[in-house]
Design a protein around this motif. Structure first.
Motif: not given
Length: 233
Positions: A91-105
């Protein structure tokens, strides 16, 4: 020895469009046409052609705005021991979003970046193809598990979403800048675009020197202005 960041960006459309877009960037990349209308853009050097703090090739690629015609897009990266997923819908003017993963957590907040919900990932993949039933629950099982390593987590995410690129994530590694002119993975000449021997059908694309020069000049002028004014607007 600490491994450099590695990753790839999946965009929609033909490889030619992706190649034209990457020529306007700051990073040498491989462009690979994949299945189901997806094209992968993979950095091949640890550093971009830009000065610090814009010299991390993976960060520069994933942070660069992708044209509407090449979205939705999804980027995956291994940075240190963390796995990062960046999604931008069509979609227009879409916001980039993130997922993060860390070992042990397991699942962690992506610093100060906008956070994506797992349903955002499923919706993005489902907007251009079929996603298997129970995909959100399957993703939750992967990212909430603290065991494993970043690369296996990213491959699992791509697999659940029915997206290509998992094999490339394994086969295509960020390469240190090479000084050996006989290395088959080294571009033949600056600005050249040619198939590489790493993966059949892959093309190597270097950024436009004029684009890099213009960006470097802008960064230098901005830094000088901030130094003179003490950062005041």
């Amino acid at each position: 020895m600490k491994r450099p960041p590695s990753g790839l960006l999946l965009v929609r459309g033909a490889a030619d469009a992706a190649r034209s877009w990457t020529e306007g960037g700051l990073t040498t990349v491989r462009v690979v046409l994949l299945r189901d209308g997806w094209t992968a853009v993979v950095p091949v050097t640890a550093t971009s052609a830009a000065p610090p703090p814009y010299d991390n090739s993976v960060s520069v690629l994933l942070a660069r705005p992708v044209p509407h015609s090449m979205r939705p897009c999804i980027g995956v990266a291994v940075v240190g021991d963390q796995a990062l997923v960046a999604v931008t819908p069509a979609r227009w003017r879409a916001v980039q979003r993130w997922v993060a993963w860390r070992p042990g957590t397991g699942l962690v907040r992506p610093g100060g970046l906008p956070t994506a919900r797992l349903s955002d990932l499923v919706h993005l993949a489902g907007s251009v193809g079929a996603v298997r039933p129970g995909a959100v629950a399957a993703l939750a099982e992967i990212v909430h598990d603290p065991a494993g390593d970043a690369r296996s987590v990213l491959r699992g995410v791509l697999d659940v979403l029915g997206l290509p690129g998992g094999e490339l994530l394994e086969r295509l590694q960020i390469l240190e800048d090479r000084s050996d002119p006989h290395d088959p993975r080294r571009p033949a000449s600056p600005g050249s675009t040619q198939p590489t021997s790493t993966v059949p059908g892959t093309h190597l694309v270097e950024p436009s020197p004029s684009r890099v020069a213009a960006f470097t000049r802008m960064v230098t002028e901005d830094a000088s202005w901030r130094e003179e004014t003490g950062g005041r607007p």
